[in-house]
Design a protein around this motif. Structure first.
Motif, PDB file in Angstrom:
ATOM      1  N   THR C 147      39.949  48.996  42.983  1.00  0.00           N
ATOM      2  CA  THR C 147      38.841  49.710  42.106  1.00  0.00           C
ATOM      3  C   THR C 147      38.914  48.901  41.473  1.00  0.00           C
ATOM      4  O   THR C 147      39.981  47.944  39.920  1.00  0.00           O
ATOM      5  CB  THR C 147      38.935  51.052  41.033  1.00  0.00           C
ATOM      6  OG1 THR C 147      39.282  51.744  41.843  1.00  0.00           O
ATOM      7  CG2 THR C 147      37.664  50.777  40.307  1.00  0.00           C
ATOM      8  N   LEU C 148      38.079  47.878  40.816  1.00  0.00           N
ATOM      9  CA  LEU C 148      37.331  46.834  39.585  1.00  0.00           C
ATOM     10  C   LEU C 148      37.264  47.013  38.777  1.00  0.00           C
ATOM     11  O   LEU C 148      36.162  47.980  38.348  1.00  0.00           O
ATOM     12  CB  LEU C 148      36.891  45.318  40.581  1.00  0.00           C
ATOM     13  CG  LEU C 148      37.434  45.137  41.549  1.00  0.00           C
ATOM     14  CD1 LEU C 148      36.557  43.766  41.952  1.00  0.00           C
ATOM     15  CD2 LEU C 148      38.809  44.692  42.308  1.00  0.00           C
ATOM     16  N   LYS C 149      37.261  45.809  37.096  1.00  0.00           N
ATOM     17  CA  LYS C 149      36.521  46.929  36.640  1.00  0.00           C
ATOM     18  C   LYS C 149      34.933  45.678  36.348  1.00  0.00           C
ATOM     19  O   LYS C 149      34.622  46.461  35.176  1.00  0.00           O
ATOM     20  CB  LYS C 149      38.077  45.705  35.283  1.00  0.00           C
ATOM     21  CG  LYS C 149      39.328  45.970  35.075  1.00  0.00           C
ATOM     22  CD  LYS C 149      40.272  45.165  34.136  1.00  0.00           C
ATOM     23  CE  LYS C 149      41.103  45.286  33.965  1.00  0.00           C
ATOM     24  NZ  LYS C 149      41.554  43.793  33.727  1.00  0.00           N
ATOM     25  N   ARG C 150      35.082  45.037  36.780  1.00  0.00           N
ATOM     26  CA  ARG C 150      33.964  44.980  36.861  1.00  0.00           C
ATOM     27  C   ARG C 150      33.853  43.604  38.429  1.00  0.00           C
ATOM     28  O   ARG C 150      34.546  43.625  38.634  1.00  0.00           O
ATOM     29  CB  ARG C 150      33.666  43.141  35.603  1.00  0.00           C
ATOM     30  CG  ARG C 150      34.481  42.364  35.945  1.00  0.00           C
ATOM     31  CD  ARG C 150      34.614  41.238  35.240  1.00  0.00           C
ATOM     32  NE  ARG C 150      35.790  40.091  34.768  1.00  0.00           N
ATOM     33  CZ  ARG C 150      36.001  39.306  35.960  1.00  0.00           C
ATOM     34  NH1 ARG C 150      35.644  39.532  37.786  1.00  0.00           N
ATOM     35  NH2 ARG C 150      37.003  39.002  36.147  1.00  0.00           N
ATOM     36  N   PRO C 151      32.512  43.318  38.403  1.00  0.00           N
ATOM     37  CA  PRO C 151      32.475  43.256  40.038  1.00  0.00           C
ATOM     38  C   PRO C 151      32.726  41.833  40.311  1.00  0.00           C
ATOM     39  O   PRO C 151      32.495  41.111  38.974  1.00  0.00           O
ATOM     40  CB  PRO C 151      30.812  43.000  40.277  1.00  0.00           C
ATOM     41  CG  PRO C 151      30.619  43.717  39.121  1.00  0.00           C
ATOM     42  CD  PRO C 151      31.177  44.145  38.238  1.00  0.00           C
ATOM     43  N   ASP C 152      33.807  41.294  40.800  1.00  0.00           N
ATOM     44  CA  ASP C 152      33.685  39.728  41.169  1.00  0.00           C
ATOM     45  C   ASP C 152      33.611  38.932  42.143  1.00  0.00           C
ATOM     46  O   ASP C 152      34.524  39.723  43.720  1.00  0.00           O
ATOM     47  CB  ASP C 152      35.574  39.894  41.192  1.00  0.00           C
ATOM     48  CG  ASP C 152      36.398  38.458  41.032  1.00  0.00           C
ATOM     49  OD1 ASP C 152      35.515  37.457  41.607  1.00  0.00           O
ATOM     50  OD2 ASP C 152      38.004  38.128  41.405  1.00  0.00           O
ATOM     51  N   ALA C 153      32.670  38.019  42.822  1.00  0.00           N
ATOM     52  CA  ALA C 153      32.258  37.310  43.958  1.00  0.00           C
ATOM     53  C   ALA C 153      32.860  37.178  44.558  1.00  0.00           C
ATOM     54  O   ALA C 153      33.428  37.188  46.033  1.00  0.00           O
ATOM     55  CB  ALA C 153      31.445  36.693  43.513  1.00  0.00           C
TER      56      ALA C 153
END
Lengths: 270, 317, 495
Positions: C147-153
């Motif tokens: 799970t990420l804190k924010r999207p990351d391309a």
């Protein structure tokens, strides 16, 4: 007779070296740092007698300017040795006792360290560059001249004219300057020519491993460094500076040997 | 002799300590952070701090110096920052290249120089002598690393007889290792042989003028026998002196020759360690190299005693 | 055993070295040349490209991997899904994967590896990759949920880097000296200063390697590298250090010469915070003053692609901006005059050790001389460069190749050594980083390249070439270096 011929050859080479290196101050066939990529790696021709290097610079011009820089480093290195070594040697020779012991043990210690290796470490640590290289080489000339001066000073100290000056109450500095230095000058010159040759070799070695003279200033050792990757395609780039170093060292050695033989009777008398 | 050597030992130990202190100090003030070199340009400050801590670089300099010194005395050379292995083993591996190289160079140099010098002395004043000595003059003037380049050009590139670079290690046998060391040793040895040949010649000329030579010849000993039995042994003293000096020179010379032939010896390790700010390796190397030169000087002193009957009779100086 | 004793034993061992049987040169081994010896063999504990050039894909594997074309392909994760908000990744891990010491690979390993990399005491050189991670969960051994804190391309791409490979808890600490991974080759020996040896791992989960053994040999000197290649001591150089010798190698039918691109964006980097480099006219004048074609001829024997922005043809969305500032010394002089730079003004140019910088510096100094600028060359060691130029930003100009792939991020940072600050670029980058739509991402990448070419914070010179030279019978080596690697997993000898 043969000795004189060798000395003449040595003298001629040394003089030519000096002349060319002075000439480099005012004139080289082309500016030694002028780059001409379109004409890079050109073979020797009428326009470029020794061809051009990977950046299109005229090899002969770089060689001449490089000789100037190599010689300059050697001058500083030997000069540093003389300036620091001779007074220390005089001091040790005239004072004797504890001062002498300390100075000469110090010299012994310096001889215990391999000069070139230490110079490599010094320049690597202090930062690469012609000046640092010259001083790193020069440090090891100090004990050489100090020992030589001390020995000769002690020998001269037994001589009547020095004794007389001493009895007359002349100052030690004056005795050193008036009575001793002129008498050991020849000895120092001979040694200096040998040290000069060694300094040229050392500078070449340091610059070859990238610790001596830095770009854009050319030097013979740096030329060899640059040439190394071209050893398959343009071996001449490695051959010319190598020959130049060899000729310079040979000339200085011949001169030194010749002078030594020439001055031998006088040196023995000391 | 023993007190004399003992006294020197103390002085030299003090020097080694001073050298170690100076090197440590210089390395300490030198710009450049070994951790930054390891972590590169994207490292975050907290990562750098973590690595500093792991490497012990967050400790005060004096603490690190004493820890290193204490370690050395206890036989622990420390760990390399870049290789992450004990430095003793690292240096031993490199010594396994540099020492054989220097010894091989000494052997080659001696093997070439002594017969040449004796030959020239025997032919004194004849064209053979003049030619040999002219060759020696030129030999002295040749920079060894340039000679190395030329040897590569001829024997590796043109003739493909010997490897141009690298070192296979001793595990595959003595011969492949020796083969790799032959050209660099030759490059180191030839200029030294030129010096040694000149020394041998003049030492020979001096001894040949001595009374015992004339006596031997008068007693009907052949010139050749007199030369080898009497003149050569007596001429060896100055030769050994020069050999001793040359060893330290050769050890230093390997540093540049190893660069020409890319041999994984001490010289390359010095360069690598300085460039990589592998601080403890640099400190260890300086102390060890200076130490080894000192040991050789000792050996030369002992060799004097063994060679010189007069010194032997006195049991020292 | 004390160091002194070990030293003695080591020397004794050499003196009494016994002759072992010489290794027969069969057709299933490879000797590959490299310029630099890696400082340790753990890609999670150091930034050096040399580490990756030995162990990437060969010894260590990550969840994803980067292939020879720069694409993200499945690694130890056979497949994955991303939640619509771009914040949750679900990886299906490959079964029957073992480390070289027999340790089983599963989700616990994934959790350990990433937690280790993002821990406070981590010494991972690319901690940024793991910065977005909020949590790693293991619903079952063969599934990892991140799970990420924010999207990351760039998240999946980052997981393909050497810094994100899988390591086992028992062996992680020793990976610097004895790397233990899951790759098709296992580490056998490191002869310090000379070579690293790998052998085929019999228990590999996937297609077994066709080579039985690989030796990575370190040859720092370009001439020596050429000699070793010509003498046949070395079969291949993934990146040959001596472009000077290319003509000779090309003419030799024994060798295949393949010129590709690395990720090394070579720049004349300028200190944008220092006068007069804060003036765009000056920066553009410098760009016009440099004949990059001639520069590439002189430093790379012509074998390099010229670029106009901080981006390489290997990477997605590349646009060719090389013609933005054509060589035009007259225009350069005019711009300099306009900016009030007097002829004869002196600048320093800091040069790190690689030949591209040292030799390039001499060429660029001569070119700037042509437009009336005097340049003092300041050669420096890496350690000094990192300290003075990179860390303290105390420089006018420097020549440097940024070898990190897809690193447009450095232009969006608040503090970076060349001190470029442009709110427009920063907002482009922020949008790119959080985008999960590939097409929109590509468009933003293009806009960023253009923005940099317009602002010309640094003079973009060329992409360091990857000069592959290998035995003509050898197949399967990469032609480009989208990330630093010598992936030999698919290499084989043909006839």
């Amino acid at each position: 007779m043969r000795r004189h011929a060798a000395m003449a050859v040595g003298g001629a080479i040394s003089l030519a070296l000096l002349a060319i290196s002075l000439l480099a101050l005012v004139w080289t066939p082309y500016p030694p740092t002028a780059i001409d990529i379109a004409h890079r790696l050109a073979a020797p021709s009428a326009a470029h007698w020794l061809g051009t290097d990977p950046l299109g610079r005229d090899v002969l011009s770089v060689l001449i300017a490089g000789g100037h820089n190599s010689l300059a480093v050697a001058v500083v290195a030997v000069g540093a040795g003389l300036v620091a070594g001779v007074p220390l040697g005089l001091l040790a020779g005239r004072r004797g006792g504890v001062v002498d012991d300390l100075l000469m043990r110090g010299a012994d210690l310096m001889f215990a360290f391999p000069a070139l290796l230490t110079a490599v470490i010094i320049t690597a640590l202090a930062g690469p560059g012609a000046m640092n290289a010259a001083l790193a080489i020069g440090i090891f000339n100090v004990p050489v001249f100090a020992r030589l001066t001390r020995g000769a000073t002690r020998a001269l100290g037994e001589r009547d004219f020095v004794r007389a000056a001493q009895l007359l109450g002349r100052h030690e500095l004056a005795i050193g300057r008036v009575h001793i230095l002129p008498n050991i000058a020849a000895l120092l010159v001979v040694q200096a020519s040998t040290q000069f040759a060694l300094a040229i070799l050392a500078e070449a070695g340091l610059s070859y491993v990238g610790l001596g003279t830095q770009p854009p200033a050319p030097s013979w050792g740096r030329m060899l460094n640059d040439a190394q990757t071209y050893i398959f395609t343009a071996p001449r780039l490695a051959i010319f500076p190598g020959l130049a170093i060899m000729a310079a060292v040979l000339g200085l050695n011949l001169l030194g040997d010749g002078l030594r033989d020439f001055l031998d009777p006088r040196l023995r008398r000391i | 002799m023993i007190p004399y050597l003992g006294g020197r030992l103390v002085v030299l130990a003090v020097t080694l300590f001073a050298a170690a202190a100076v090197v440590f100090l210089v390395l300490d003030v030198l710009p450049g952070d070994p951790a930054a070199l390891i972590l590169g340009v994207n490292a975050r400050p907290d990562t750098l701090a973590a690595l500093h801590h792991a490497m012990g670089l967050d400790r005060p300099a004096a603490w690190r110096f004493l820890a290193w010194l204490g370690g050395m005395l206890a036989g622990d050379f420390g760990d390399s920052f870049t290789y992450h292995v004990p430095i003793a083993g690292l240096i031993a591996d490199r010594v396994g290249v540099s020492l054989p190289l220097a010894l091989l160079a000494i052997a080659l140099s001696t093997a070439i120089a002594i017969p040449t010098g004796v030959f020239a002395a025997a032919k004194r004043g004849k064209p053979a002598d003049t030619l040999t000595m002219a060759a020696a003059q030129i030999g002295v003037a040749v920079p060894n690393f340039w000679l190395g380049l030329l040897l590569i050009l001829v024997f590796s590139v043109k003739l493909a007889w010997l490897p141009a670079s690298g070192f296979p290690g001793w595990a595959g046998g003595i011969w492949p290792g020796l083969r790799a060391l032959l050209l660099p040793a030759l490059a180191l040895a030839l200029p030294q042989a030129a010096i040694l040949a000149r020394v041998t010649r003049s030492a020979m000329l001096e001894t040949m003028g001595e009374d015992y030579m004339r006596t031997a010849l008068a007693k009907g000993v052949s010139r050749r026998a007199a030369l080898w039995r009497h003149a050569v042994p007596n001429a060896l003293i100055p030769v050994v002196t020069i050999l001793g000096l040359q060893f330290s020179f050769l050890l230093a010379g390997t540093i540049i020759i190893e660069n020409v032939f890319t041999l994984p010896g001490l010289g390359r390790l010095v360069f690598q360690a300085i460039a990589g700010r592998d601080l403890i390796v640099v400190q260890d190397l300086v102390v060890l190299l200076a130490g080894s030169v000192i040991v050789v000087n000792f050996l030369v002193d002992i060799a004097y005693v063994l060679i010189d009957p007069r010194l032997r009779a006195q049991g020292g100086r | 055993m004390t160091g002194w004793a070990r030293l003695g034993l080591g020397i004794a061992g050499i003196v009494f070295a016994c002759a072992g049987p010489a290794l027969a040169q069969a057709k299933d081994t490879l000797t590959l040349g490299m310029v630099l010896e890696p400082p340790g063999l753990d890609p999670t504990a150091g930034a050096a490209a040399a580490i990756r050039e030995v162990v990437y894909a060969n010894v260590f594997e990550g969840l994803t991997r980067i292939d020879g074309e720069g694409h993200v392909v499945p690694g130890l994760a056979a497949s994955w899904t991303m939640s619509p908000d771009g914040k949750t990744y679900r990886f299906a891990l490959r079964p029957h994967v073992t480390f070289h010491d027999g340790t089983q690979f599963d989700c616990a390993i994934v959790k350990f590896s990433f937690d280790r990399a993002r821990a406070p005491d981590s010494t991972n050189a690319q901690k940024e990759i793991f910065e977005p991670i909020a949590a790693i969960d293991c619903p079952e051994p063969e599934t990892a949920v991140i799970t990420l804190k924010r999207p990351d391309a760039d998240f999946l791409y980052g997981l393909g880097w050497g810094d994100a490979v899988m390591v086992a808890p028992q062996t992680a600490a020793q990976n610097q000296t004895t790397p233990i991974g899951t790759g098709p080759f296992r580490f056998t020996r490191w002869v310090k200063g000379d070579r690293v040896e790998l052998a085929r791992y019999a228990g590999y989960w996937g297609q077994a390697a066709r080579l039985s053994a690989v030796t990575f040999k370190f040859i720092a000197d370009p001439a020596a590298a050429a000699a070793a290649l010509l003498a046949g001591d070395i079969d291949a150089f993934g990146n040959f250090p001596a472009p000077e010798i290319l003509p000779q190698l090309r003419a030799d039918s024994r060798f295949a010469v393949v010129i590709g691109a690395t990720e090394g964006k070579t720049l004349l980097a300028l200190n944008n915070a220092r006068k007069p480099f804060d003036d765009i006219r000056v920066r553009r004048a410098l760009a016009y003053a440099i004949d990059r074609r001639a520069l590439v001829t002189a430093t790379m024997s012509g074998a390099a692609r010229i670029i106009g922005s901080h981006y390489t043809p290997n990477d997605p969305g590349f646009i060719d901006l090389a013609a933005t500032y054509p060589y035009d010394p007259a225009r350069a002089k005019a711009l300099l005059a306009e900016a009030g730079i007097a002829p004869g003004t002196r600048f320093t140019l800091a040069l790190p050790p690689p030949p591209y910088a040292r030799r390039g510096g001499e060429v660029i100094a001569a070119m700037l001389q042509e437009v009336g600028l005097n340049v003092d060359l300041v050669p420096m060691e890496w350690a000094t460069w990192l300290d003075q130029v990179f860390k303290r930003s105390d420089f006018d100009m420097t020549i440097i190749a940024h070898t990190e792939p897809r690193d447009l991020a450095i232009y969006a940072r608040d503090h970076y050594y060349f001190n470029y600050h442009n709110a427009a670029f920063q907002s482009l980058f922020a949008r790119y980083r959080e985008t999960t739509d590939p097409a929109a991402g590509i468009d933003l990448l293009r806009q960023m390249q253009r923005q940099l070419a317009t602002d010309e914070p640094n003079v973009f010179l060329y992409v360091l070439p990857k000069i592959g030279v290998w035995n003509a019978h050898l197949h399967g080596l990469w032609s480009n270096d989208p990330i630093p690697a010598n992936d030999v997993t698919g290499v084989y000898w043909g006839n």
